[in-house]
Structures are given as structure tokens and as C-alpha cells.
Design a protein around this motif. Structure first.
Motif, PDB file in Angstrom:
ATOM      1  N   GLN A   1      -9.021   0.111 -15.549  1.00  0.00           N
ATOM      2  CA  GLN A   1      -7.842   0.977 -15.616  1.00  0.00           C
ATOM      3  C   GLN A   1      -7.839   1.795 -16.904  1.00  0.00           C
ATOM      4  O   GLN A   1      -7.455   2.963 -16.917  1.00  0.00           O
ATOM      5  CB  GLN A   1      -6.562   0.152 -15.521  1.00  0.00           C
ATOM      6  CG  GLN A   1      -6.190  -0.289 -14.116  1.00  0.00           C
ATOM      7  CD  GLN A   1      -6.974  -1.510 -13.660  1.00  0.00           C
ATOM      8  OE1 GLN A   1      -7.826  -2.020 -14.386  1.00  0.00           O
ATOM      9  NE2 GLN A   1      -6.691  -1.985 -12.462  1.00  0.00           N
TER      10      GLN A   1
ATOM     11  N   ASN B   1     -10.045   4.622 -16.481  1.00  0.00           N
ATOM     12  CA  ASN B   1      -9.696   5.463 -15.324  1.00  0.00           C
ATOM     13  C   ASN B   1     -10.801   5.460 -14.274  1.00  0.00           C
ATOM     14  O   ASN B   1     -11.189   6.498 -13.731  1.00  0.00           O
ATOM     15  CB  ASN B   1      -9.402   6.901 -15.764  1.00  0.00           C
ATOM     16  CG  ASN B   1      -8.151   7.002 -16.605  1.00  0.00           C
ATOM     17  OD1 ASN B   1      -7.167   6.311 -16.332  1.00  0.00           O
ATOM     18  ND2 ASN B   1      -8.176   7.858 -17.624  1.00  0.00           N
ATOM     19  N   SER B   2     -11.315   4.268 -14.016  1.00  0.00           N
ATOM     20  CA  SER B   2     -12.408   4.140 -13.058  1.00  0.00           C
ATOM     21  C   SER B   2     -12.040   3.105 -12.001  1.00  0.00           C
ATOM     22  O   SER B   2     -11.495   2.047 -12.314  1.00  0.00           O
ATOM     23  CB  SER B   2     -13.693   3.715 -13.773  1.00  0.00           C
ATOM     24  OG  SER B   2     -14.714   3.427 -12.847  1.00  0.00           O
ATOM     25  N   ASN B   3     -12.337   3.444 -10.752  1.00  0.00           N
ATOM     26  CA  ASN B   3     -12.126   2.495  -9.663  1.00  0.00           C
ATOM     27  C   ASN B   3     -13.346   1.623  -9.423  1.00  0.00           C
ATOM     28  O   ASN B   3     -13.299   0.699  -8.612  1.00  0.00           O
ATOM     29  CB  ASN B   3     -11.773   3.244  -8.370  1.00  0.00           C
ATOM     30  CG  ASN B   3     -10.406   3.903  -8.452  1.00  0.00           C
ATOM     31  OD1 ASN B   3      -9.490   3.349  -9.052  1.00  0.00           O
ATOM     32  ND2 ASN B   3     -10.287   5.086  -7.851  1.00  0.00           N
TER      33      ASN B   3
ATOM     34  N   ASP C   1      -3.223  -4.616  -9.862  1.00  0.00           N
ATOM     35  CA  ASP C   1      -2.459  -3.432 -10.204  1.00  0.00           C
ATOM     36  C   ASP C   1      -1.244  -3.838 -11.041  1.00  0.00           C
ATOM     37  O   ASP C   1      -0.104  -3.655 -10.638  1.00  0.00           O
ATOM     38  CB  ASP C   1      -2.008  -2.709  -8.933  1.00  0.00           C
ATOM     39  CG  ASP C   1      -1.497  -1.303  -9.229  1.00  0.00           C
ATOM     40  OD1 ASP C   1      -1.766  -0.813 -10.333  1.00  0.00           O
ATOM     41  OD2 ASP C   1      -0.831  -0.724  -8.357  1.00  0.00           O
TER      42      ASP C   1
ATOM     43  N   SER D   1      -0.865  -3.179 -14.655  1.00  0.00           N
ATOM     44  CA  SER D   1      -1.120  -2.642 -15.990  1.00  0.00           C
ATOM     45  C   SER D   1       0.083  -2.806 -16.909  1.00  0.00           C
ATOM     46  O   SER D   1      -0.051  -3.188 -18.077  1.00  0.00           O
ATOM     47  CB  SER D   1      -1.505  -1.167 -15.895  1.00  0.00           C
ATOM     48  OG  SER D   1      -2.682  -1.002 -15.131  1.00  0.00           O
TER      49      SER D   1
ATOM     50  N   TRP E   1       3.113   3.440 -12.912  1.00  0.00           N
ATOM     51  CA  TRP E   1       1.852   2.772 -13.236  1.00  0.00           C
ATOM     52  C   TRP E   1       1.365   1.886 -12.093  1.00  0.00           C
ATOM     53  O   TRP E   1       0.178   1.756 -11.874  1.00  0.00           O
ATOM     54  CB  TRP E   1       2.008   1.953 -14.515  1.00  0.00           C
ATOM     55  CG  TRP E   1       1.823   2.766 -15.755  1.00  0.00           C
ATOM     56  CD1 TRP E   1       2.094   4.093 -15.905  1.00  0.00           C
ATOM     57  CD2 TRP E   1       1.305   2.324 -17.007  1.00  0.00           C
ATOM     58  NE1 TRP E   1       1.795   4.512 -17.179  1.00  0.00           N
ATOM     59  CE2 TRP E   1       1.305   3.437 -17.887  1.00  0.00           C
ATOM     60  CE3 TRP E   1       0.866   1.104 -17.488  1.00  0.00           C
ATOM     61  CZ2 TRP E   1       0.862   3.353 -19.193  1.00  0.00           C
ATOM     62  CZ3 TRP E   1       0.431   1.005 -18.804  1.00  0.00           C
ATOM     63  CH2 TRP E   1       0.421   2.131 -19.647  1.00  0.00           C
TER      64      TRP E   1
END
Length: 593
Positions: free
Chosen positions: A238, A241-243, A539, A541, A592
Motif C-alpha cells: 500500500q 501504491n502497488s497491487n 485493506d 491502512s 482509505w
């Protein structure tokens, strides 16, 4: 050792649990007949009013009011285990949350009391290092586990927020509201940067009153800071910013979390041994500093020459003065006579043990006697040690020898910081009827585990139902309410801190840091295992950020100080509403999650 409950579970508790089971045995049902529309629900009449469609039905039915009962039927709640009570109403779910929350609190209390009984019988080490931390976090771990095992993957994904809310809420509650309350109730007058036991005359002075802890408590805070590493690892995708690599990050974080948990347990096992060694060495240093102080007062001159080196001529005269029989060596009895003549009222000292350690250090030839050269070498070594430990700003004039006084004061302070100055507040006695006590401890542990396992799933379902009825996110319900039910250490910690002693304050805050550490390693391990093996989405964050902020702020703040004035409690108290507000803003304003 904290207070414990010595009695078996009260009959009222079992009656209360039994009553909950009975509540599910009698309930109404909806009747669907062929005479009615599939969207209508016929409720059996009292025999006065006729049904809504025709009067030739084989049974009487009541009129439906604006389709409300039909809507209730379409959204009928599902009874946990098929018989426990459930409801869609706000007040009903609130009542069930209180009931199931009390039962989880009861389970946590039984686990705590049973583990303390077991510790009393078997002592620390394996029991204190492995079982107690696990049992203390067992209710939280069970709730987290149940929240991710419910139903399908979609259902688990929606309910797993309850587990994260409990994990974050429990850690934040311990380090904010409970931590601050312990400072307030345990405050004593602060004099010379130390809180004086049982002396509280300055009221609510923000700087003049507070609590003191030992150095081991600071170590516990540092360990707590280290325990947040898995949270950082799992958040790396996260942050970048990468999945890609989310599953790998969860797996690596799980491995690190389990490793930290095992390392923490080993540390708890060996900590008593490490602590005893550190305390013994601190006492030995204080004895040596007392000997140097004693020799300084008896010396006919300075122990140091003008260049700052040990004055061997003066040290030789002191040796001959101690050698009472004039045989050229100091015997065990002569050394003991000198140490007994030195006042060590400020610490509890076993003088025979002190003599043994001094003899062992000075007697390099191992003949149970200290000759002149051994005496010169030993005294010179400790004079150099005292000089190295001295404050550069202090007066190190060899004629004043002030550094010896400073060295003596520092060894006393080090001794106190290790928690060696006080004794336990409890009278330690032999356990009466060890077989019966063992049986009682095992029974408490068994009952606590069964209650936690039985009512964790109903509690999760009720929280979910209450969230649906009130439109309050399940996370906030679990963040605020569930930690109050599973944190049985909250009340005991505050009561223990109210004894207003350095020792009890040290034990209290060590317990709080230990509980937060177990949340960060054991409970997180359970959570990460659910996410990885069930293929759930990570998920959280905002929640992780709050845990990091609270643990790092309170951990770093507590790692480098042992005195906490009253004003420090305000920092802890303010962190709680800050945490709730931050999660709300990040999740529901900035999206978020």
C-alpha cells in the motif's frame, strides 16, 4: 503478583449462562400457508380476528400491518447455533452485546485467575513465559479467529473488520485510557527524580507528582516498539501504491510475526535468570563502591597520585591494616569483618554472598586468600572503573576524590532502577493442597476457554446485526466495545497501580506493554493467517496507522525514562479520541478502505 480470585466460579455465573441457552428454546415462528401471498406472513390469531384474505382458512390469522411483518420475515435474523436468541432491533442487539460481552469478560477473568494459580504452583519460566502471555490474549485471539472463519469468503471479508477493530481497539485502549488511569491513581510525590512510595501530598501537581518504574519496564516498552514490525511489512504494497506482492507481504509478515512471538516467549522464559544476574552484578558494584568509600575514609592520604593513577603506597598501607594477623594476606574472615563494618542500609544485602563475590574477584590464585599484589590489582581496577563512570563535569580532583562518592550514588541508582530495592507486596507462602489448587487452576482455564470459544461467534453475529440496525460500521463497535469485554487486565492493572509503590507501578506498566506486545504478535499472527489462507483482502491502512502511531509514541516515550509526572497521562488520554477520529477521517472522508 497481582491479586487473584481464589474461589471457583460462582453459581450465579453458571446460572446466567444456562439462562441464555434457555432463552433460545422458546420462540415464535412465521406461518406460510397456501392461502396467502408469498410476500405475506400469516401470524396465528388469538381466535377473534380473521385472516387477511379469507375466513375459510383452516386456522385463524391476524392482519398484517403495512407489510411490516413481511419485511421482518424477509430480513429475519439467523440464530447462532440454531437456538441462541437473535433480533434485528437496536435495543435487543445492544442487550445481547452486553450479555455476550460480559460472558467474554468472565472467560478472560477465569483464564487470568487460573493462570495465576498455575504460576503460583509451577513458578515462572515455562509457565510464566509461554502459557501466561498466550492465555491472557486467548479471548482476543478466539474472537479474531471466529470473525474470519464465518461462512463464505464474502461473509468472512465483511466480518473480519470486527477482528481488526478488536485488535486495534484493544491495543489503543491499553496504551491510552488504561495507561493514563494508572498514572493518575498511582501518583506519588516526586523528589530527586524519583516517586516516593506511599507519599502523595502534592495533589494533582502536573510536575510534582507521578509514578516511577524500574529499567525492566523500559525494556518492555522497547520490545513493544519492535513488535510493530509485522504491521509495517504488511503495509509495504500500500505504501508503494502497488497491487503486486500483497499476498507475499502478508505471508512474510505472518512469518515475522510468529518469529517475534516465539522470541518474546523465550525472552519471558529467560528474563528471571537475566534479571537475577543483572541485580546481582549491580549489588556487587555497590559493595565495591562502598569498599572504596570505606578505604578512602581510612586512608592516611589520597588513593590517587597527582597524575590520577592509583597511589600504591597508600593502598599497601590499607592492605596491612586489614591483614590483622600479619601473615601477608587477607583471609575470608578478615574480608568479612571489613564488609560487615560498612553500612549498606540503603540496599538489602546478603553480606556472606557479598564476601564470596569480592573474594572470587580479587583472589585470582584461587587459594581463598588475597595477597598484596591481588589486592593492589583489584583496588586499582575498581578505582579506574569509578573514574570512567564519573561525570566529566564533576570535580575529579584526586585530592577531593568526589568521583568515588558519585560512583557510589550511581551504583545505588542502578540498583534501584533494576527493581532490586523492594520486595513483593504479597506474602509468598507455600501452596496448601497443591493437588486441589492444580485441579482448580486447570478447571478455571478449561471453563474460561470453553466460554470464550462458545460465545465468540454469537458476539460477532450480534455486533454485525447491531451494525445493520444502527448503520454504525462494525469496526467502530468492535473498536470501542469489545476491548472492554476482553481486557480483564484493565481493572486489575488500575487497582494494582493504586498501591502507590515503584514495584507495583513497574509490574503494572510491564503488564500493559506485554499485553500490547501480545496483540502485535500473537493476535496479529492469527489475523494474518486468516487473511492468507482464506484469501481475504488486506485493506486496513488506517487501522494499522493508528496502531503504529500509538505504539511508537507511547513505546518510545516510555523507553528512555523511568519517571512519569502527572502531565504525561494527558498525552495518553488525548491519543484515544485522536485514534478514533483519525480512523474515521481516513476511512470515511478520504476513503482509505
Amino acid at each position: 503478583m497481582p491479586n487473584r480470585v481464589n474461589a471457583l466460579p460462582r453459581p450465579f455465573s453458571f446460572f446466567f449462562i444456562f439462562l441464555i441457552f434457555l432463552c433460545g428454546l422458546a420462540h415464535g415462528r412465521f406461518f406460510f400457508g397456501n392461502q396467502y401471498s408469498p410476500h405475506d406472513v400469516a401470524v396465528i390469531s388469538d381466535g377473534v380476528h380473521v385472516g387477511p384474505h379469507n375466513s375459510t382458512a383452516p386456522h385463524l390469522a391476524l392482519k398484517l400491518l403495512n407489510g411490516s411483518l413481511s419485511a421482518e420475515a424477509d430480513g429475519a435474523c439467523e440464530e447462532t447455533y440454531g437456538f441462541l436468541p437473535c433480533t434485528r432491533s437496536v435495543l435487543g442487539n445492544l442487550f445481547l452485546i452486553l450479555v455476550y460481552g460480559y460472558l467474554m469478560y468472565l472467560a478472560a477473568t477465569y483464564l487470568s485467575n487460573g493462570s495465576e494459580l498455575l504460576l503460583e504452583i509451577l513458578g515462572p519460566g515455562i509457565v510464566g513465559g509461554l502459557f501466561l502471555p498466550i492465555l491472557g490474549s486467548l479471548p482476543d485471539a478466539i474472537l479474531i479467529l471466529v470473525s474470519g472463519l464465518s461462512g463464505s469468503t464474502e461473509t468472512a471479508q465483511s466480518q473480519v473488520s470486527v477482528g481488526m477493530g478488536l485488535l486495534a481497539g484493544s491495543t489503543v485502549l491499553i496504551l491510552t485510557l488504561i495507561w493514563g488511569s494508572c498514572v493518575v491513581v498511582g501518583k506519588c510525590d516526586i523528589q530527586n527524580s524519583v516517586a516516593i512510595d506511599n507519599k502523595d501530598t502534592k495533589g494533582f501537581s502536573l510536575t510534582g507528582s507521578g509514578v516511577s518504574t524500574d529499567i525492566w519496564t523500559s525494556y518492555a516498552a522497547r520490545i513493544m516498539v519492535i513488535s510493530v514490525i509485522p504491521f509495517i511489512i504488511v503495509q509495504l504494497p500500500q505504501l508503494l501504491n502497488s497491487n503486486l506482492g500483497k499476498d507475499i507481504a502478508v505471508l512474510v509478515s505472518l512469518i515475522v510475526s510468529v518469529s517475534l512471538f516465539l522470541s518474546y516467549c523465550l525472552y519471558q522464559v529467560f528474563q528471571p535468570w537475566i534479571q537475577r544476574r543483572r541485580i546481582a552484578y549491580a549489588k556487587h558494584k555497590h559493595v565495591i563502591s562502598g569498599i572504596l568509600q570505606h578505604l578512602k575514609t581510612r586512608a592516611l592520604g589520597s588513593l590517587l597520585k597527582g597524575d590520577g593513577e592509583p597511589n600504591e603506597e597508600i593502598i599497601k598501607k590499607l592492605f596491612h591494616a586489614m591483614d590483622q594477623d600479619g601473615d601477608g594476606s587477607i583471609s575470608y574472615s578478615e574480608l568479612r569483618a571489613m564488609i560487615v563494618g560498612i553500612r549498606f542500609d540503603e540496599i538489602q544485602l546478603d553480606r556472606d554472598d557479598a564476601v564470596d563475590k569480592v573474594m572470587k574477584e580479587f583472589d585470582t590464585s584461587c587459594d581463598s586468600r588475597i595477597d598484596l599484589q591481588e589486592f593492589l590489582t583489584g583496588i586499582s581496577k575498581w578505582i579506574h572503573e569509578a573514574k570512567r563512570s564519573g561525570d566529566d563535569s564533576s570535580d575529579n580532583d584526586p585530592h577531593t576524590m568526589k568521583f568515588l562518592f558519585d560512583f557510589h550514588s550511581r551504583t545505588k541508582q542502578e540498583h534501584d532502577l533494576l527493581g532490586a530495592g523492594g520486595q513483593s507486596d504479597e506474602i509468598i507462602e507455600g501452596v496448601e493442597s497443591p493437588k486441589w489448587t492444580t485441579f482448580k487452576a486447570v478447571l478455571m482455564l478449561l471453563v474460561g476457554t470453553l466460554i470464550a470459544a462458545a460465545f465468540a461467534d454469537p458476539l460477532i453475529d450480534v455486533v454485525d446485526n447491531f451494525s445493520s440496525a444502527t448503520s454504525i460500521p462494525t469496526f467502530f463497535i468492535s473498536f470501542v466495545a469489545l476491548p472492554l469485554a476482553t481486557s480483564c487486565e484493565a481493572v486489575s492493572a488500575i487497582m494494582f497501580a493504586s498501591r502507590k509503590k515503584i514495584r507495583t507501578a513497574s509490574l503494572t506498566f510491564s503488564q500493559l506493554y506485554g499485553s500490547a506486545t501480545m496483540n502485535n504478535v500473537l493476535c496479529l499472527s492469527v489475523f494474518l493467517a486468516l487473511v492468507y489462507f482464506r484469501g481475504l483482502e488486506w485493506d486496513f491502512s488506517a487501522e494499522v496507522l493508528v496502531i503504529l502511531i500509538v505504539c511508537i509514541v507511547m513505546g518510545v516515550f516510555s523507553s528512555f525514562r523511568t519517571v512519569f509526572p502527572l502531565w504525561t497521562s494527558s498525552i495518553a488520554f488525548l491519543l484515544y479520541p485522536f485514534s478514533v477520529a483519525l480512523i474515521y477521517v481516513l476511512d470515511y472522508v478520504y476513503g482509505w478502505s
